[in-house]
Design an enzyme around this catalytic site. Structure first.
Site, short mmCIF file in Angstrom:
data_model
loop_
_atom_site.label_atom_id
_atom_site.label_comp_id
_atom_site.label_asym_id
_atom_site.label_seq_id
_atom_site.Cartn_x
_atom_site.Cartn_y
_atom_site.Cartn_z
N THR A 132 0.82 -1.21 0.00
CA THR A 132 0.00 0.00 0.00
C THR A 132 0.86 1.27 0.00
OG1 THR A 132 -1.54 1.26 1.38
CG2 THR A 132 -0.11 -0.26 2.53
N ASP A 133 0.27 2.36 -0.49
CA ASP A 133 0.98 3.65 -0.43
C ASP A 133 1.05 4.18 1.01
OD1 ASP A 133 -1.70 4.36 -0.07
OD2 ASP A 133 -1.74 5.88 -1.65
N GLU A 134 0.26 3.58 1.93
CA GLU A 134 0.24 4.09 3.30
C GLU A 134 1.57 3.91 4.02
OE1 GLU A 134 -3.18 3.43 5.65
OE2 GLU A 134 -4.56 3.60 3.97
N TYR A 157 -1.98 -0.50 10.94
CA TYR A 157 -2.11 -1.16 9.63
C TYR A 157 -0.90 -0.85 8.76
CZ TYR A 157 -3.36 -1.57 4.69
OH TYR A 157 -3.34 -1.85 3.34
N LYS A 161 2.12 -3.29 7.27
CA LYS A 161 2.41 -3.47 5.85
C LYS A 161 3.86 -3.06 5.55
CE LYS A 161 -0.05 -4.57 2.90
NZ LYS A 161 -0.45 -5.90 2.35
P1 NAD Z 1 -9.83 -7.21 1.90
O1 NAD Z 1 -9.86 -6.95 3.36
O2 NAD Z 1 -11.02 -6.94 1.08
O3 NAD Z 1 -9.47 -8.75 1.65
C1 NAD Z 1 -8.47 -9.41 2.38
C2 NAD Z 1 -8.60 -10.91 2.12
O4 NAD Z 1 -7.56 -11.56 2.87
C3 NAD Z 1 -9.93 -11.50 2.58
O5 NAD Z 1 -10.43 -12.37 1.59
C4 NAD Z 1 -9.57 -12.26 3.84
O6 NAD Z 1 -10.40 -13.38 4.09
C5 NAD Z 1 -8.12 -12.67 3.55
N1 NAD Z 1 -7.36 -12.89 4.80
C6 NAD Z 1 -7.29 -12.07 5.87
N2 NAD Z 1 -6.55 -12.63 6.84
C7 NAD Z 1 -6.13 -13.83 6.35
C8 NAD Z 1 -5.35 -14.89 6.89
N3 NAD Z 1 -4.84 -14.82 8.13
N4 NAD Z 1 -5.10 -15.96 6.11
C9 NAD Z 1 -5.61 -16.04 4.85
N5 NAD Z 1 -6.40 -15.09 4.32
C10 NAD Z 1 -6.66 -14.00 5.06
O7 NAD Z 1 -8.55 -6.45 1.38
P2 NAD Z 1 -8.31 -5.69 0.00
O8 NAD Z 1 -8.81 -4.31 0.14
O9 NAD Z 1 -8.75 -6.54 -1.11
O10 NAD Z 1 -6.70 -5.61 0.02
C11 NAD Z 1 -5.93 -6.67 -0.51
C12 NAD Z 1 -4.45 -6.32 -0.40
O11 NAD Z 1 -4.18 -5.12 -1.10
C13 NAD Z 1 -4.00 -6.08 1.04
O12 NAD Z 1 -2.70 -6.63 1.17
C14 NAD Z 1 -3.96 -4.56 1.17
O13 NAD Z 1 -3.00 -4.16 2.11
C15 NAD Z 1 -3.57 -4.17 -0.23
N6 NAD Z 1 -4.05 -2.84 -0.68
C16 NAD Z 1 -5.38 -2.52 -0.59
C17 NAD Z 1 -5.82 -1.27 -1.07
C18 NAD Z 1 -7.27 -0.88 -1.01
O14 NAD Z 1 -7.60 0.27 -1.35
N7 NAD Z 1 -8.20 -1.74 -0.63
C19 NAD Z 1 -4.90 -0.39 -1.63
C20 NAD Z 1 -3.55 -0.75 -1.69
C21 NAD Z 1 -3.15 -1.99 -1.24
O1 DAU Z 2 -4.17 4.00 0.44
C1 DAU Z 2 -4.39 2.64 0.33
C2 DAU Z 2 -5.27 2.16 1.48
O2 DAU Z 2 -6.59 2.62 1.20
C3 DAU Z 2 -5.25 0.65 1.65
O3 DAU Z 2 -3.95 0.24 2.00
C4 DAU Z 2 -6.24 0.22 2.74
O4 DAU Z 2 -6.28 -1.19 2.83
C5 DAU Z 2 -7.61 0.74 2.36
O5 DAU Z 2 -8.54 0.41 3.37
C6 DAU Z 2 -7.57 2.25 2.15
O6 DAU Z 2 -7.32 2.93 3.40
P1 DAU Z 2 -8.07 4.27 3.82
O7 DAU Z 2 -8.00 4.42 5.29
O8 DAU Z 2 -7.60 5.41 2.99
O9 DAU Z 2 -9.57 3.90 3.33
P2 DAU Z 2 -11.00 4.18 3.99
O10 DAU Z 2 -12.02 3.84 2.98
O11 DAU Z 2 -11.11 3.55 5.35
O12 DAU Z 2 -10.99 5.76 4.20
C7 DAU Z 2 -10.84 6.63 3.10
C8 DAU Z 2 -10.81 8.05 3.64
O13 DAU Z 2 -12.13 8.36 4.15
C9 DAU Z 2 -9.88 8.27 4.81
O14 DAU Z 2 -9.34 9.57 4.77
C10 DAU Z 2 -10.78 8.11 6.04
C11 DAU Z 2 -12.10 8.68 5.54
N1 DAU Z 2 -13.31 8.08 6.13
C12 DAU Z 2 -13.42 6.73 6.18
C13 DAU Z 2 -14.55 6.14 6.72
C14 DAU Z 2 -14.67 4.63 6.79
C15 DAU Z 2 -14.34 8.91 6.59
O15 DAU Z 2 -14.23 10.17 6.52
N2 DAU Z 2 -15.44 8.32 7.11
C16 DAU Z 2 -15.60 6.98 7.23
O16 DAU Z 2 -16.64 6.51 7.76
#
Ligand code: NAD
Ligand code: DAU
Length: 349
Positions: A132-134, A157, A161
């Site tokens: 992630t970019d975080e 988190y 990562k």
């Molecule tokens: P998600 O939470 O939707 O899915 C995570 C999956 O991992 C689920 O299917 C869950 O069952 C599985 N999982 C969790 N713990 C596990 C364990 N102990 N063993 C096996 N499986 C397990 O997540 P996502 O949003 O699809 O993110 C996927 C990946 O991409 C993550 O590594 C996250 O850090 C990264 N990522 C997400 C975003 C985003 O915006 N969602 C952005 C950048 C990177």
């Molecule tokens: O940047 C990549 C990341 O993006 C991934 O690594 C994470 O897995 C993914 O969950 C996401 O993280 P964020 O914290 O940015 O996503 P989220 O949707 O939780 O929040 C997006 C923005 O909105 C953040 O600034 C927090 C804000 N927010 C979120 C929620 C859930 C609100 O203002 N209200 C809310 O209820």
């Protein structure tokens, strides 16, 4: 099948799009979806591809080293695309240990499983870690994260990562394992679990509930259409250089409040509401502790070296997302009620 690829986290949001793309694009490669099916894992996400000959599912918790070793011994994969993680920042604030166990220990178990199975023969092998970019922390008003930006994670988190990224790089330098890492910005699109901002807002508008905006709402994220991310992962997995890192971004910075207002208008249009009705639900609430102010990604390395670029921009992507949620009410109901566990029971009894 000529070869097997393990995709961890394939039942989650991004993972399911990656699995679908690979199953359809590489019919001669066995795609093995490895997932523990936590609250975020939903096999219903893959109901359109789960009967394909080149798809398999294994329910494995990556925190369990013995189970991971047994998986590698059985599958003997040529490649791993590792997405499984605890992914929600707010949950990491209330329960950091769950993030340490899956994101750090789980990643080391995967690296060790691959190292044992490959036993020093890395010809044609690849371990791809999706991050992630975080990990880069928070930007000020200007500037972009590049692959050279120093790590500065600020939530449990992102710290977990960042730690996993360092371990993956350590296996490259120490054991010569051919790893590749990508760091991506915020994804959105179908199958996004409704605890994250965009699907939460859509779901709450549907139910006439308040739309919670943390703090002043001027926090900025760089939004990427999830299928664009899946395509980037495919390109990097196939052609990325071992030991390298690639940033992936949507080139699409938006302040949360602007994003939510735009989404409100899209929902009003789709629901036939008077324009402005959904905006009235916006409610400013207590801020997220340690909330990163701004993320923005420079993905020019990926564009220049591997030829990937995002195709879908929020104007179109938000509408497609909202339409998907409105057309998939049952999915949303199952996910919010937890009933999707029944799907797994039925499918794999
Ligand atoms: P998600 O939470 O939707 O899915 C995570 C999956 O991992 C689920 O299917 C869950 O069952 C599985 N999982 C969790 N713990 C596990 C364990 N102990 N063993 C096996 N499986 C397990 O997540 P996502 O949003 O699809 O993110 C996927 C990946 O991409 C993550 O590594 C996250 O850090 C990264 N990522 C997400 C975003 C985003 O915006 N969602 C952005 C950048 C990177
Ligand atoms: O940047 C990549 C990341 O993006 C991934 O690594 C994470 O897995 C993914 O969950 C996401 O993280 P964020 O914290 O940015 O996503 P989220 O949707 O939780 O929040 C997006 C923005 O909105 C953040 O600034 C927090 C804000 N927010 C979120 C929620 C859930 C609100 O203002 N209200 C809310 O209820």
């Amino acid at each position: 099948m000529k070869k097997s690829i393990i995709v961890t986290g394939g039942a989650g949001f991004i993972g399911s799009h990656v699995v679908r793309l690979l199953v359809n694009k590489y019919p001669d490669t066995r795609i093995v979806n490895v997932d523990a099916l936590t609250y975020a894992g939903n096999l219903e996400n893959l109901s359109d591809v789960d009967s394909a000959d080149n798809y398999a599912f294994r329910k494995v918790d990556i925190r369990d080293a013995a189970a991971v070793d047994a998986l590698f011994a059985e599958i003997q994969p040529e490649g791993v695309i590792h997405l499984a993680a605890e992914s929600h920042v707010d949950r990491s604030i209330t329960d950091p240990l769950a993030f340490i166990m899956t994101n750090i220990v789980g990643t080391v178990n995967m690296l060790n499983g691959a190292r044992k199975a490959w036993d020093g023969d890395y010809e044609g092998k690849r371990f791809y870690h999706v991050s992630t970019d975080e990990v880069y922390g928070s930007l000020g008003e200007t500037g972009l994260f590049t692959e050279e930006t120093s790590y500065d994670p600020r939530s449990p988190y992102s710290a977990s990562k960042a730690s996993s990224d360092h371990l993956v790089r350590a296996y490259f330098h120490t054991y010569g394992m051919p790893v590749v890492i990508s760091n991506c910005s915020n994804n959105y699109g179908p199958n996004h679990f409704p605890e994250k901002l965009i699907p939460l807002v859509i779901n709450n508008i549907k139910h006439g509930k308040p739309l919670p905006i943390y703090g002043d709402g001027k926090y900025t994220r760089d939004w990427l259409w999830v299928i664009d991310h899946a395509e980037a992962i495919d390109v990097i997995f196939q052609t990325g250089v071992a030991g390298e890192t690639y940033n992936i971004g949507g080139n699409n910075e938006m302040k949360n409040i602007d994003l939510v207002e735009q989404l409100c208008d899209v929902m009003d249009e789709l629901l036939g509401n008077e324009l402005g009705a959904s905006r009235k639900l916006i409610t400013f609430v207590k801020d997220r502790p340690g909330h990163d102010r701004r993320y923005a990604i420079d993905s020019s390395k990926l564009q220049r070296e591997l030829g990937w670029e995002p195709k879908v921009y929020p104007k179109e992507g938000l509408k497609m997302t909202a339409e998907w949620y409105l057309n998939n009410e049952k999915w949303l109901e199952n996910v919010t009620s937890g009933a999707y566990a029944n799907y797994y029971e039925k499918q794999y009894a």
